[in-house]
Scaffold this active site. Structure first.
Site, PDB file in Angstrom:
ATOM      1  N   ARG A 177       0.843  -1.212   0.000  1.00 23.53           N
ATOM      2  CA  ARG A 177       0.000   0.000   0.000  1.00 23.53           C
ATOM      3  C   ARG A 177       0.868   1.249   0.000  1.00 23.53           C
ATOM      4  O   ARG A 177       0.682   2.163  -0.790  1.00 23.53           O
ATOM      5  CB  ARG A 177      -0.924   0.015   1.231  1.00 23.53           C
ATOM      6  N   GLY A 214      10.329   3.522   7.522  1.00 24.18           N
ATOM      7  CA  GLY A 214       8.928   3.789   7.830  1.00 24.18           C
ATOM      8  C   GLY A 214       8.217   2.612   8.461  1.00 24.18           C
ATOM      9  O   GLY A 214       7.136   2.759   9.014  1.00 24.18           O
ATOM     10  N   HIS A 232      -6.965   2.312  12.824  1.00 21.58           N
ATOM     11  CA  HIS A 232      -6.376   2.043  11.505  1.00 21.58           C
ATOM     12  C   HIS A 232      -7.221   1.025  10.742  1.00 21.58           C
ATOM     13  O   HIS A 232      -8.048   0.330  11.339  1.00 21.58           O
ATOM     14  CB  HIS A 232      -4.942   1.494  11.637  1.00 21.58           C
ATOM     15  N   LYS A 256      -3.978  -3.760   9.174  1.00 24.46           N
ATOM     16  CA  LYS A 256      -2.795  -3.426   9.987  1.00 24.46           C
ATOM     17  C   LYS A 256      -2.461  -4.571  10.941  1.00 24.46           C
ATOM     18  O   LYS A 256      -3.345  -5.119  11.598  1.00 24.46           O
ATOM     19  CB  LYS A 256      -3.029  -2.124  10.766  1.00 24.46           C
ATOM     20  N   GLY A 310       2.676   2.293  15.646  1.00 20.06           N
ATOM     21  CA  GLY A 310       3.971   2.914  15.930  1.00 20.06           C
ATOM     22  C   GLY A 310       3.806   4.375  16.308  1.00 20.06           C
ATOM     23  O   GLY A 310       4.519   4.898  17.174  1.00 20.06           O
TER      24      GLY A 310
HETATM   25  P1  NAD Z   1       1.617  -3.681   3.024  1.00 20.36           P
HETATM   26  O1  NAD Z   1       1.427  -5.019   3.628  1.00 20.36           O
HETATM   27  O2  NAD Z   1       0.594  -3.171   2.055  1.00 20.36           O
HETATM   28  O3  NAD Z   1       3.034  -3.587   2.276  1.00 20.36           O
HETATM   29  C1  NAD Z   1       4.227  -4.115   2.785  1.00 20.36           C
HETATM   30  C2  NAD Z   1       4.977  -4.646   1.592  1.00 20.36           C
HETATM   31  O4  NAD Z   1       6.299  -5.026   1.977  1.00 20.36           O
HETATM   32  C3  NAD Z   1       4.273  -5.900   1.019  1.00 20.36           C
HETATM   33  O5  NAD Z   1       4.066  -5.693  -0.354  1.00 20.36           O
HETATM   34  C4  NAD Z   1       5.299  -6.992   1.279  1.00 20.36           C
HETATM   35  O6  NAD Z   1       5.264  -7.988   0.291  1.00 20.36           O
HETATM   36  C5  NAD Z   1       6.602  -6.186   1.241  1.00 20.36           C
HETATM   37  N1  NAD Z   1       7.744  -6.908   1.821  1.00 20.36           N
HETATM   38  C6  NAD Z   1       7.753  -7.757   2.864  1.00 20.36           C
HETATM   39  N2  NAD Z   1       9.002  -8.252   3.025  1.00 20.36           N
HETATM   40  C7  NAD Z   1       9.769  -7.696   2.046  1.00 20.36           C
HETATM   41  C8  NAD Z   1      11.138  -7.821   1.659  1.00 20.36           C
HETATM   42  N3  NAD Z   1      11.958  -8.662   2.289  1.00 20.36           N
HETATM   43  N4  NAD Z   1      11.598  -7.077   0.632  1.00 20.36           N
HETATM   44  C9  NAD Z   1      10.768  -6.230  -0.038  1.00 20.36           C
HETATM   45  N5  NAD Z   1       9.454  -6.105   0.260  1.00 20.36           N
HETATM   46  C10 NAD Z   1       8.977  -6.820   1.298  1.00 20.36           C
HETATM   47  O7  NAD Z   1       1.772  -2.661   4.250  1.00 20.36           O
HETATM   48  P2  NAD Z   1       1.733  -1.066   4.228  1.00 20.36           P
HETATM   49  O8  NAD Z   1       0.374  -0.599   4.627  1.00 20.36           O
HETATM   50  O9  NAD Z   1       2.335  -0.552   2.975  1.00 20.36           O
HETATM   51  O10 NAD Z   1       2.686  -0.753   5.477  1.00 20.36           O
HETATM   52  C11 NAD Z   1       4.040  -1.191   5.503  1.00 20.36           C
HETATM   53  C12 NAD Z   1       4.678  -0.745   6.801  1.00 20.36           C
HETATM   54  O11 NAD Z   1       4.717   0.679   6.862  1.00 20.36           O
HETATM   55  C13 NAD Z   1       3.917  -1.190   8.061  1.00 20.36           C
HETATM   56  O12 NAD Z   1       4.859  -1.484   9.072  1.00 20.36           O
HETATM   57  C14 NAD Z   1       3.118   0.042   8.427  1.00 20.36           C
HETATM   58  O13 NAD Z   1       2.766   0.098   9.791  1.00 20.36           O
HETATM   59  C15 NAD Z   1       4.107   1.127   8.071  1.00 20.36           C
HETATM   60  N6  NAD Z   1       3.541   2.449   7.841  1.00 20.36           N
HETATM   61  C16 NAD Z   1       4.258   3.489   8.338  1.00 20.36           C
HETATM   62  C17 NAD Z   1       3.824   4.780   8.116  1.00 20.36           C
HETATM   63  C18 NAD Z   1       4.685   5.930   8.588  1.00 20.36           C
HETATM   64  O14 NAD Z   1       4.336   7.116   8.360  1.00 20.36           O
HETATM   65  N7  NAD Z   1       5.837   5.641   9.212  1.00 20.36           N
HETATM   66  C19 NAD Z   1       2.644   5.022   7.398  1.00 20.36           C
HETATM   67  C20 NAD Z   1       1.930   3.935   6.910  1.00 20.36           C
HETATM   68  C21 NAD Z   1       2.403   2.644   7.131  1.00 20.36           C
END
Ligand code: NAD
Length: 267
Positions: free
Chosen positions: A12, A97, A154, A158, A164
């Site tokens: 996402r 992130g 959320h 999630k 976090g």
């Molecule tokens: P998501 O599940 O949609 O995407 C995560 C992606 O990472 C998936 O496509 C997965 O296949 C991939 N992935 C897993 N292991 C991997 C690897 N070894 N190499 C490359 N890709 C890999 O999740 P999301 O909603 O995109 O969120 C991802 C993370 O970001 C979560 O921890 C979420 O809490 C965090 N997040 C942080 C913020 C921020 O502002 N810091 C905002 C939104 C989400």
């Protein structure tokens, strides 16, 4: 042009990051990675309008780091650990992130921060970065007679709780009170809990639908209540914030930075 690599490009946040990089003329998308063995490895990375970027998602994190000036990581805790090692080996700047990282990752982050620039944020939005500063001020001004409760909601995908961002807000409030969050955190209430511990910082977690992220920090006193809230309605704000962080981080020396450092705010 600065080359930005996106780890977790099919997620996402990965998709939102592709759009955020492509909307800036001074940035180039260096590539994107997926987890090893993912069925999406080798597929085209689409642009925001569905057209091809001409790049393919690779399950080779080494190649991503070799091709990038800065890598942005929104993946999973296991993947982040590996990316920290690659950043350390190559000296590549890394924007972190991913949330839900265990305490064991803290040592890796510290070690990597001696070798390359790192910026870690639980939330890359401008609003939450300002909220952190407001929570610090409120906790100091209101004092310990006000009970602090943190509420977050959320989307139903999630995987970590509390978020976090909620934990980071709790850390700020605890620090402002001169205590450690781990000593006062009350994140699970169920059954006969007894009365609230006077110095607790409580957390409540809601999950549902497509909510991008909502946080409220409640200071509950006798006869009055102060609530500081932030609502994200589009995850593009996190992506744009992470890209702003990447551009800033490229010009920093090795070290561990926050979004407040990047935006020049005092938290
Ligand atoms: P998501 O599940 O949609 O995407 C995560 C992606 O990472 C998936 O496509 C997965 O296949 C991939 N992935 C897993 N292991 C991997 C690897 N070894 N190499 C490359 N890709 C890999 O999740 P999301 O909603 O995109 O969120 C991802 C993370 O970001 C979560 O921890 C979420 O809490 C965090 N997040 C942080 C913020 C921020 O502002 N810091 C905002 C939104 C989400």
């Amino acid at each position: 042009m600065m080359a930005i690599g996106i780890a977790g490009v099919t997620g996402r946040m990965g998709k939102a990051l592709v759009a955020a990089v492509l909307e800036q003329d001074d940035l180039r998308l260096a590539g994107g990675s997926v987890r090893e063995g993912s069925p999406l490895a080798g597929t085209s990375i689409p642009g925001p309008d569905g057209t091809s970027t001409g790049l393919y998602a690779l399950d080779d994190a080494n190649a991503l780091f070799a091709a990038s000036d800065v890598v942005i990581d929104f993946t999973s805790p296991e993947a982040t650990k590996n990316h920290l090692h690659l950043a350390m080996e190559t000296g590549t700047a890394l924007v972190l992130g991913t949330t839900g990282l265990g305490d064991d990752v803290d040592a890796d982050i510290l070690a990597a921060s001696h070798k390359c620039p790192l910026l870690r944020a639980a939330n890359f939005s401008l609003g939450v970065t300002v909220l952190m500063a407001l929570v610090k001020r409120a906790a100091q001004a209101l004092g310990p007679s006000f009970d602090i409760e943190i509420l977050e909601m959320h989307h139903h995908h999630k995987v970590d709780a509390p978020s976090g961002t909620a934990l980071a807000l709790g850390e700020v409030a605890a620090k402002a009170r001169g205590v450690r969050l781990s000593d006062v955190s009350d994140a699970v209430r169920d059954g006969h809990t007894g009365p609230r511990r006077a110095d607790a910082i409580g957390f409540a977690t809601l999950r549902g639908g497509d909510v991008a992220g909502e946080h409220s920090v409640i200071f509950a006193g006798m006869g009055e209540r102060l609530e500081l809230s932030h609502r994200a309605s589009d995850r593009a704000i996190f992506a744009r914030g992470a890209v702003t962080a990447a551009k800033w981080l490229k010009n920093q020396t090795a070290g561990l930075y926050t979004m407040s450092d990047c935006l020049g705010l005092d938290t």
